[in-house]
Structure formats: structure tokens, C-alpha cells
Enzyme design. Structure first.
Site, mmCIF file in Angstrom:
data_model
loop_
_atom_site.group_PDB
_atom_site.id
_atom_site.type_symbol
_atom_site.label_atom_id
_atom_site.label_comp_id
_atom_site.label_asym_id
_atom_site.label_seq_id
_atom_site.Cartn_x
_atom_site.Cartn_y
_atom_site.Cartn_z
ATOM 1 N N SER A 139 -8.488 0.181 -6.206
ATOM 2 C CA SER A 139 -8.796 -1.114 -6.823
ATOM 3 C C SER A 139 -10.059 -1.666 -6.171
ATOM 4 C CB SER A 139 -7.622 -2.074 -6.570
ATOM 5 O OG SER A 139 -7.958 -3.395 -6.943
ATOM 6 N N TYR A 152 -1.256 -6.809 -1.109
ATOM 7 C CA TYR A 152 -1.807 -5.801 -2.035
ATOM 8 C C TYR A 152 -3.167 -5.321 -1.528
ATOM 9 C CZ TYR A 152 -3.483 -3.980 -6.617
ATOM 10 O OH TYR A 152 -3.962 -3.202 -7.643
HETATM 11 N N1 LIG Z 1 -4.279 -3.505 -14.072
HETATM 12 C C1 LIG Z 1 -5.266 -3.762 -13.249
HETATM 13 O O1 LIG Z 1 -5.993 -4.745 -13.417
HETATM 14 C C2 LIG Z 1 -5.536 -2.857 -12.081
HETATM 15 C C3 LIG Z 1 -6.729 -3.032 -11.359
HETATM 16 C C4 LIG Z 1 -6.998 -2.208 -10.285
HETATM 17 C C5 LIG Z 1 -6.099 -1.245 -9.916
HETATM 18 N N2 LIG Z 1 -4.934 -1.084 -10.609
HETATM 19 C C6 LIG Z 1 -4.001 -0.063 -10.160
HETATM 20 O O2 LIG Z 1 -3.806 0.867 -11.199
HETATM 21 C C7 LIG Z 1 -2.495 1.425 -11.113
HETATM 22 C C8 LIG Z 1 -1.803 1.306 -12.466
HETATM 23 O O3 LIG Z 1 -1.818 -0.042 -12.850
HETATM 24 P P1 LIG Z 1 -1.482 -0.511 -14.355
HETATM 25 O O4 LIG Z 1 -2.276 -1.724 -14.586
HETATM 26 O O5 LIG Z 1 -1.557 0.616 -15.300
HETATM 27 O O6 LIG Z 1 0.040 -0.965 -14.134
HETATM 28 P P2 LIG Z 1 1.267 -0.996 -15.179
HETATM 29 O O7 LIG Z 1 0.768 -1.165 -16.542
HETATM 30 O O8 LIG Z 1 2.231 -1.973 -14.620
HETATM 31 O O9 LIG Z 1 1.897 0.496 -15.018
HETATM 32 C C9 LIG Z 1 2.401 0.876 -13.765
HETATM 33 C C10 LIG Z 1 2.938 2.279 -13.841
HETATM 34 O O10 LIG Z 1 3.478 2.626 -12.539
HETATM 35 C C11 LIG Z 1 4.885 2.934 -12.675
HETATM 36 N N3 LIG Z 1 5.569 2.446 -11.491
HETATM 37 C C12 LIG Z 1 5.644 1.189 -11.023
HETATM 38 N N4 LIG Z 1 6.419 1.131 -9.934
HETATM 39 C C13 LIG Z 1 6.850 2.401 -9.709
HETATM 40 C C14 LIG Z 1 7.694 2.981 -8.753
HETATM 41 N N5 LIG Z 1 8.300 2.261 -7.803
HETATM 42 N N6 LIG Z 1 7.923 4.312 -8.806
HETATM 43 C C15 LIG Z 1 7.342 5.073 -9.766
HETATM 44 N N7 LIG Z 1 6.537 4.572 -10.714
HETATM 45 C C16 LIG Z 1 6.299 3.240 -10.688
HETATM 46 C C17 LIG Z 1 5.316 2.223 -13.955
HETATM 47 O O11 LIG Z 1 6.438 2.818 -14.582
HETATM 48 P P3 LIG Z 1 7.969 2.381 -14.267
HETATM 49 O O12 LIG Z 1 7.992 0.891 -14.234
HETATM 50 O O13 LIG Z 1 8.763 2.990 -15.364
HETATM 51 O O14 LIG Z 1 8.286 3.002 -12.940
HETATM 52 C C18 LIG Z 1 4.081 2.412 -14.836
HETATM 53 O O15 LIG Z 1 4.074 3.717 -15.377
HETATM 54 C C19 LIG Z 1 -1.806 0.684 -9.964
HETATM 55 O O16 LIG Z 1 -1.900 1.449 -8.786
HETATM 56 C C20 LIG Z 1 -2.621 -0.585 -9.818
HETATM 57 O O17 LIG Z 1 -2.575 -1.109 -8.518
HETATM 58 C C21 LIG Z 1 -4.635 -1.864 -11.695
#
Ligand SMILES: NC(=O)c1ccc[n+]([C@@H]2O[C@H](COP(=O)([O-])OP(=O)(O)OC[C@H]3O[C@@H](n4cnc5c(N)ncnc54)[C@H](OP(=O)(O)O)[C@@H]3O)[C@@H](O)[C@H]2O)c1
Length: 255
Positions: A139, A152
Site C-alpha cells: 500500500s 495498518y
Molecule cells: N482497497 C484499497 O484501497 C487498497 C489500497 C492499498 C492496498 N490494499 C491492499 O490490497 C489487498 C486487497 O484489498 P481489497 O481492497 O481487494 O480488499 P477486499 O475487497 O476487502 O478483499 C479482501 C480479500 O482478502 C480476503 N481476506 C480477508 N481477510 C482474510 C483472511 N483472514 N484470510 C484469508 N483471506 C482473507 C477476502 O476474502 P474473505 O473475506 O472471504 O476471506 C477478500 O478476498 C489488501 O492487502 C489491502 O490492504 C487495498
């Protein structure tokens, strides 16, 4: 995809958001993808749209045995792993004086310790193969601080350090470890962030969305497919790009 095609890929957090976009982007003929997250039905929904061999491995990344379980299952069935994308994660916000031990530990366990265990499990396999590509979804919070997300931010800073050290260790073995560092991406996680801000402040959702969009240099949320394209670029790279954190935020953060 590259001279190492076809690829056997593992993507964590593959059921929605960035992870699902990465899976769809990598799902070209000849490749195989193992999808992991906690919710099997959501993983199946993504896998069912693909026309390549898939493996669905429901598992909680918070369980210390999950990384070994996922990596071992893929190695047993497919004989190795060429690309690992460590994407599962979550951001929970709180002012630092209201960040309890449980929230702190949750952020560290999910965003730092779980990726560490996936790297620890996959690297011996990739070293033995003499080839591997690991990409961690970090991130901009891996690179700069921001208020109300100290746990975080600490975890995401840590995971970039993990990527940098691991890259130096594995470079002589044909393995690269890189990170992608997006700003706010248009995913369910960001929609949840907007809902949280709206419920705490009573602000208008569209105005909150605009505030988050302005966090990026170009005033827009990042699209999941933009993150996916960067992941594919790092996987296809021949090995010169290693230990990097590639920032995707429209130009605001320079590191
Ligand atoms: N969205 C943003 O703005 C952003 C920005 C920078 C970085 N990121 C990073 O990008 C990554 C993905 O984010 P996203 O925005 O796509 O999030 P998201 O839409 O909430 O999706 C999160 C994914 O991770 C899985 N997950 C969550 N907790 C888990 C656990 N304990 N064990 C196994 N799987 C788990 C979820 O599936 P289940 O709930 O079914 O487990 C889902 O597939 C993260 O690492 C986040 O920190 C996101």
C-alpha cells in the site's frame, strides 16, 4: 506470458476486489491458478468464470498453518509454484489512543505475519525450481504515514521491509519478490472505508468518495485492473525488477 510460461499461480484474497481482478487478469490459456480466501462460495464464483484449470483452497490467513497448507497443496497437485501473489489483507482505522491490543495484533497478524508465512513456505520451492515470482499487495501506507491507521501503516511498512530483504536473499536463485503499493482502490474494502466515515461523521457518501479520490495525485480511485496489470508486469519481468515497491497513486507519493 514469458519464457517461463505456462505459470502455476497462487493468489490469496482471490474472492473479490483486487485479488479477483488479479485472478481474471492472469487467467489466460495455459496457466493454472489456485485461489485462496476464507469464503469458499465467493472463491467458487470467481473460479467458475475462468476457462483455465483452477484450485479453490478456502483458508483463514490468520491461522499460522494456512500458508504451508496452501503451498503444499499446490505443490502436491501441480508439482511447483511459479507465481505467488500475496494479496489478502484488511485495513481497520482508529486513532492511536483507541487502538487496542487486539486491533494492533489483528493488523500485524493479517498484513505482516501472514505474508511472511507465505513467503517462508513458497521460497524454498521456488529456489529449488530456480525460478519464482512473488508479488505482495502492500500500500502507499507501506511508504508514508497517515492519521487513524497507525496499526495498518505499521504492518504495511513492515511487509515492504520483508519484501526488500527477501528479494536480496533469493535474487541469485532466479526468484524475485516485489510489492505493489496502491493508493485508494475502488474495491469493497474502500466502500467499507467510506461507509465507516459516513457513519462516524454523518458526511455525504459522495463527498467522502471525492475526498478519498483526491488522495491520489490524479484525483481518482485506482481501478483493480490497474493493480492487476502491474502484478502481471512484475510476474512477466525477466528478473531485473526485484525488491521494489511500485507505487500506484496517480503521482502523489515518490519513494
Ligand atoms: N482497497 C484499497 O484501497 C487498497 C489500497 C492499498 C492496498 N490494499 C491492499 O490490497 C489487498 C486487497 O484489498 P481489497 O481492497 O481487494 O480488499 P477486499 O475487497 O476487502 O478483499 C479482501 C480479500 O482478502 C480476503 N481476506 C480477508 N481477510 C482474510 C483472511 N483472514 N484470510 C484469508 N483471506 C482473507 C477476502 O476474502 P474473505 O473475506 O472471504 O476471506 C477478500 O478476498 C489488501 O492487502 C489491502 O490492504 C487495498
Amino acid at each position: 506470458m514469458s519464457r517461463h510460461s505456462p505459470f502455476r499461480c497462487v493468489v490469496t484474497g482471490a474472492s473479490r476486489g483486487i485479488g479477483a481482478a488479479i485472478v481474471r487478469d492472469l487467467a489466460t490459456p495455459g496457466h493454472r491458478i489456485a485461489l485462496s480466501a476464507r469464503t469458499e462460495v465467493d472463491l467458487m464464483a470467481v473460479a467458475d468464470t475462468l476457462e483455465i484449470p483452477t484450485m479453490v483452497i478456502p483458508a483463514d490467513a490468520l491461522d499460522p498453518g494456512t500458508a504451508d497448507l496452501v503451498i503444499n497443496q499446490v505443490v502436491q497437485q501441480w508439482g511447483g509454484i511459479d507465481a505467488l501473489v500475496v494479496n489478502a489483507g484488511e485495513g481497520v482505522s482508529a486513532p492511536i489512543h483507541r487502538t487496542g491490543d487486539a486491533l494492533w495484533q489483528y493488523m500485524i497478524d493479517l498484513n505482516l505475519s501472514a505474508p511472511f508465512r507465505f513467503l517462508r513456505a513458497a521460497i524454498p520451492v521456488m529456489k529449488e525450481q530456480g525460478f519464482g515470482r512473488i508479488v505482495v499487495i502492500a500500500s502507499v501506507a507501506s511508504q508514508v504515514g497517515a492519521p487513524y491507521i497507525s496499526a495498518y501503516t505499521a504492518a504495511k511498512h513492515g511487509v515492504l521491509g520483508l519484501v526488500r530483504s527477501a528479494a536480496l536473499e533469493v535474487a541469485p536463485f532466479g526468484v524475485t519478490v516485489n510489492a505493489v503499493c496502491p493508493g485508494y482502490v475502488d474495491t469493497p474494502m474502500t466502500r467499507h472505508t467510506i461507509d465507516t466515515i459516513v457513519s462516524k461523521t454523518g458526511r455525504d457518501p459522495d463527498e467522502v468518495l471525492q475526498t478519498l479520490a483526491q488522495e491520489q495525485g490524479h484525483g481518482k480511485l485506482i481501478e483493480p485492473h490497474e493493480v492487476a496489470a502491474t502484478v502481471r508486469f512484475l510476474i512477466e519481468d525477466l528478473g531485473a525488477i526485484n525488491g521494489q515497491g511500485i507505487t500506484l497513486d496517480g503521482g502523489k507519493v515518490h519513494i
